[in-house]
Structure formats: structure tokens, C-alpha cells
Design a protein around this motif. Sequence first.
Motif, PDB file in Angstrom:
ATOM      1  N   GLY A  41      46.339  36.423  47.057  1.00  0.00           N
ATOM      2  CA  GLY A  41      47.580  35.756  47.421  1.00  0.00           C
ATOM      3  C   GLY A  41      47.798  35.640  48.921  1.00  0.00           C
ATOM      4  O   GLY A  41      47.903  34.528  49.460  1.00  0.00           O
ATOM      5  N   PRO A  42      47.851  36.765  49.642  1.00  0.00           N
ATOM      6  CA  PRO A  42      48.052  36.682  51.100  1.00  0.00           C
ATOM      7  C   PRO A  42      46.935  35.929  51.813  1.00  0.00           C
ATOM      8  O   PRO A  42      47.189  35.171  52.762  1.00  0.00           O
ATOM      9  N   VAL A  43      45.698  36.136  51.355  1.00  0.00           N
ATOM     10  CA  VAL A  43      44.568  35.452  51.997  1.00  0.00           C
ATOM     11  C   VAL A  43      44.662  33.952  51.785  1.00  0.00           C
ATOM     12  O   VAL A  43      44.416  33.167  52.706  1.00  0.00           O
ATOM     13  N   ALA A  44      45.014  33.546  50.568  1.00  0.00           N
ATOM     14  CA  ALA A  44      45.137  32.114  50.268  1.00  0.00           C
ATOM     15  C   ALA A  44      46.221  31.474  51.120  1.00  0.00           C
ATOM     16  O   ALA A  44      46.048  30.356  51.614  1.00  0.00           O
ATOM     17  N   TRP A  89      34.416  34.777  53.614  1.00  0.00           N
ATOM     18  CA  TRP A  89      33.394  35.792  53.337  1.00  0.00           C
ATOM     19  C   TRP A  89      34.029  37.156  53.062  1.00  0.00           C
ATOM     20  O   TRP A  89      33.672  37.831  52.086  1.00  0.00           O
ATOM     21  N   LEU A  90      34.983  37.545  53.883  1.00  0.00           N
ATOM     22  CA  LEU A  90      35.639  38.849  53.718  1.00  0.00           C
ATOM     23  C   LEU A  90      36.432  38.900  52.409  1.00  0.00           C
ATOM     24  O   LEU A  90      36.367  39.887  51.668  1.00  0.00           O
ATOM     25  N   ALA A  91      37.173  37.818  52.134  1.00  0.00           N
ATOM     26  CA  ALA A  91      37.983  37.787  50.910  1.00  0.00           C
ATOM     27  C   ALA A  91      37.109  37.701  49.665  1.00  0.00           C
ATOM     28  O   ALA A  91      37.371  38.366  48.654  1.00  0.00           O
ATOM     29  N   GLY A  92      36.048  36.884  49.730  1.00  0.00           N
ATOM     30  CA  GLY A  92      35.142  36.769  48.588  1.00  0.00           C
ATOM     31  C   GLY A  92      34.482  38.094  48.252  1.00  0.00           C
ATOM     32  O   GLY A  92      34.325  38.448  47.078  1.00  0.00           O
ATOM     33  N   SER A  93      34.116  38.857  49.273  1.00  0.00           N
ATOM     34  CA  SER A  93      33.512  40.178  49.059  1.00  0.00           C
ATOM     35  C   SER A  93      34.512  41.124  48.406  1.00  0.00           C
ATOM     36  O   SER A  93      34.156  41.940  47.550  1.00  0.00           O
ATOM     37  N   MET A  94      35.785  40.997  48.811  1.00  0.00           N
ATOM     38  CA  MET A  94      36.817  41.846  48.211  1.00  0.00           C
ATOM     39  C   MET A  94      37.050  41.477  46.754  1.00  0.00           C
ATOM     40  O   MET A  94      37.305  42.350  45.918  1.00  0.00           O
ATOM     41  N   VAL A  95      36.961  40.198  46.421  1.00  0.00           N
ATOM     42  CA  VAL A  95      37.104  39.757  45.033  1.00  0.00           C
ATOM     43  C   VAL A  95      35.989  40.361  44.180  1.00  0.00           C
ATOM     44  O   VAL A  95      36.218  40.789  43.037  1.00  0.00           O
ATOM     45  N   ILE A  96      34.772  40.415  44.720  1.00  0.00           N
ATOM     46  CA  ILE A  96      33.650  41.048  44.020  1.00  0.00           C
ATOM     47  C   ILE A  96      33.982  42.509  43.728  1.00  0.00           C
ATOM     48  O   ILE A  96      33.821  42.995  42.599  1.00  0.00           O
ATOM     49  N   ALA A 252      47.539  26.653  48.956  1.00  0.00           N
ATOM     50  CA  ALA A 252      47.602  28.077  48.646  1.00  0.00           C
ATOM     51  C   ALA A 252      47.365  28.326  47.156  1.00  0.00           C
ATOM     52  O   ALA A 252      46.615  29.229  46.776  1.00  0.00           O
ATOM     53  N   ILE A 253      47.995  27.499  46.306  1.00  0.00           N
ATOM     54  CA  ILE A 253      47.801  27.631  44.856  1.00  0.00           C
ATOM     55  C   ILE A 253      46.345  27.378  44.487  1.00  0.00           C
ATOM     56  O   ILE A 253      45.746  28.108  43.677  1.00  0.00           O
ATOM     57  N   GLY A 257      43.679  30.094  42.875  1.00  0.00           N
ATOM     58  CA  GLY A 257      42.881  29.754  41.704  1.00  0.00           C
ATOM     59  C   GLY A 257      41.402  29.951  41.946  1.00  0.00           C
ATOM     60  O   GLY A 257      40.661  30.383  41.048  1.00  0.00           O
ATOM     61  N   GLY A 258      40.959  29.645  43.173  1.00  0.00           N
ATOM     62  CA  GLY A 258      39.551  29.833  43.503  1.00  0.00           C
ATOM     63  C   GLY A 258      39.138  31.286  43.421  1.00  0.00           C
ATOM     64  O   GLY A 258      38.073  31.619  42.866  1.00  0.00           O
ATOM     65  N   TYR A 259      39.982  32.175  43.952  1.00  0.00           N
ATOM     66  CA  TYR A 259      39.657  33.599  43.911  1.00  0.00           C
ATOM     67  C   TYR A 259      39.699  34.136  42.479  1.00  0.00           C
ATOM     68  O   TYR A 259      38.870  34.954  42.085  1.00  0.00           O
ATOM     69  N   LEU A 260      40.672  33.664  41.696  1.00  0.00           N
ATOM     70  CA  LEU A 260      40.770  34.121  40.315  1.00  0.00           C
ATOM     71  C   LEU A 260      39.596  33.614  39.475  1.00  0.00           C
ATOM     72  O   LEU A 260      39.006  34.363  38.691  1.00  0.00           O
ATOM     73  N   SER A 261      39.246  32.343  39.647  1.00  0.00           N
ATOM     74  CA  SER A 261      38.151  31.772  38.862  1.00  0.00           C
ATOM     75  C   SER A 261      36.804  32.373  39.245  1.00  0.00           C
ATOM     76  O   SER A 261      35.892  32.443  38.419  1.00  0.00           O
ATOM     77  N   TYR A 262      36.678  32.836  40.491  1.00  0.00           N
ATOM     78  CA  TYR A 262      35.430  33.457  40.950  1.00  0.00           C
ATOM     79  C   TYR A 262      35.113  34.715  40.152  1.00  0.00           C
ATOM     80  O   TYR A 262      33.953  35.132  40.058  1.00  0.00           O
TER      81      TYR A 262
END
Length: 295
Positions: A41-44, A89-96, A252-253, A257-262
Amino acid sequence: MSQPKIEFYKIRDFGAKMNATIEFLRENMGRLFLNLLFIGGPVALLMSIIFTNIFSSMGDAVGIEDESQALNFFAVLGGNYFMIMLISWLAGSMVICVSMTYVRLYNEGVAKETPVGDVLKLALKKYGGVLLLGILVAFIVFISFFVFILPGIFMLFVLPLAFATYMFEDISAPNALGRTFTLLKDKWWSTFGIGLVGYILAYVIQLVFSLPTMVVYFANIFTLIEEASNNPSDPSAVFEMFSSGYMTAAFAISMVGGYLSYSIPLIAYSYQYANLVERSEGRGLMNEIEGFDKE
């Protein structure tokens, strides 16, 4: 502690692994969504603000003829793009880390009882290793693309399995990459298929979250066409539309969605990892035998 409905270490065919992924999402979507929203959320919101600032800068740059102003504009533009790549890159790694930490907690039967803050603390313990592993995987994929395009595409869908290996085992990032190559023996194509289908599902979900962006765009497109026809020499209206507050919210939405779908392909890779470990080591069977011995 409750017994998880979905057995983790189990030999599954392709369809069973995808069914396990979908069943996991169906059972845990609410809690997983909450955990990922805490990160994404904050990152988006930050990313969407940067995007709209870029478009706003482009609108202001229309008609710039002074060389020093032009150089300054491109410097700012380049800095914004660098920030987007770094944050992604930082946010994607955190999603992992968060997604696979949640899967691990689910397998231990404590996911639903674990507060969001505690999930984050556990995820952060693996964060540095995931960043390093991401660099190693990106390097191998880059070299594969350099050698020939098809091996690069193949590695792009296969090597993310290394993140599951690292997250579910207490080993270093380089060792996780090496162990992944061992687990992949004779199972390269099934892993490629799992990754491909997982990312296709993620793309479909991402399209749903992109609908607000499309709505804002089409709501303004006719006004934009009219302004362009009235003043064809001034294209700044295009950039103003993309830098509006409505577009910021829509961006932002879409990014949330991108982070959730990942998380979808990440969960699919988790069950592929468990499948490969069970095939080579029978870890789930050994756990059952140990359970019988304790009774």
C-alpha cells in the motif's frame, strides 16, 4: 496451532500443484491480502506519486529550448526512473519474503493467528538474502539472454524457484541457488510451466486492478481530443491528464494489484519446491513416520 488443510510436502502432478495454489489463495486470500497490503500500500502510493510527477515534469518541459533547462529536466527524469526501478526491486523482494513467510506459517498451522507485524518481522530476517539472491538470479538470466533469447526466457520462469528454496530452508542465498539446480534435475519443464501459468494468472488479476486507470483514461480522452484539436501545437494536456489526482489514485490501485497478484506465481513455486523435495527426499513421508512413532 491447527493442522493445515493443504499438505505441503507431497508429490503432485501439474494440475494438482495449480489446484493447491488456487485452494491456498481461496482459503488465505483475506489474511494474505492484509499482510501484502501492509507492504504494498505505502509503496504503491509512493510509486504513483513519482509517476505523476514524471508526467507533470514532461508537461512543464514542453517547449523548453534553453539547453541548461533541458539538461536539468532529463537529469530529474532519469533520477525519477532510477527511483522507480530501485523501489520496485526493494518492494518486489519484500513481497517475496512476506508471501513465502505466510506460506511457511500456514504449513506450521499458525498463519491465521500470527499478527501482521510478526509476519513482517519474520519476513525481514530473510530480506537481505532475497535481495542477494535476486541479483544472482538476474545475472544468470541476463547472461542467458546474452547467449540466446530462448534460454533467457526459460531461466526467467525457472530460476524464481530459488526464492522458495531459500525461504523454506535455513541456508545462504548462494547455497539456495545451487540446491535449486539440484532439485530441478529432470523437472525443468514442469517448473517452467508452473511459472508460466502462475504469471498468466497474475497478469489476469493485474488487469482487474488496472480497470480504474482505464476508467480515468477514457473519462478524460474525449476532453483531451477536443483540447488537442483546438491547440495541436501544445501536447501538454496529455501529460496533465496523467498527472491528475484521479490518475494518481488509479495508479496506486493498479500497483497494489500488481504486488498482490505477484504472490500467485510465488505460491505456485512454493508448491513446486515442496513437490521436488518430496520426490527427491520424501520429507513429508518421513514426517508422517515420525508422527506415528510419537503416538
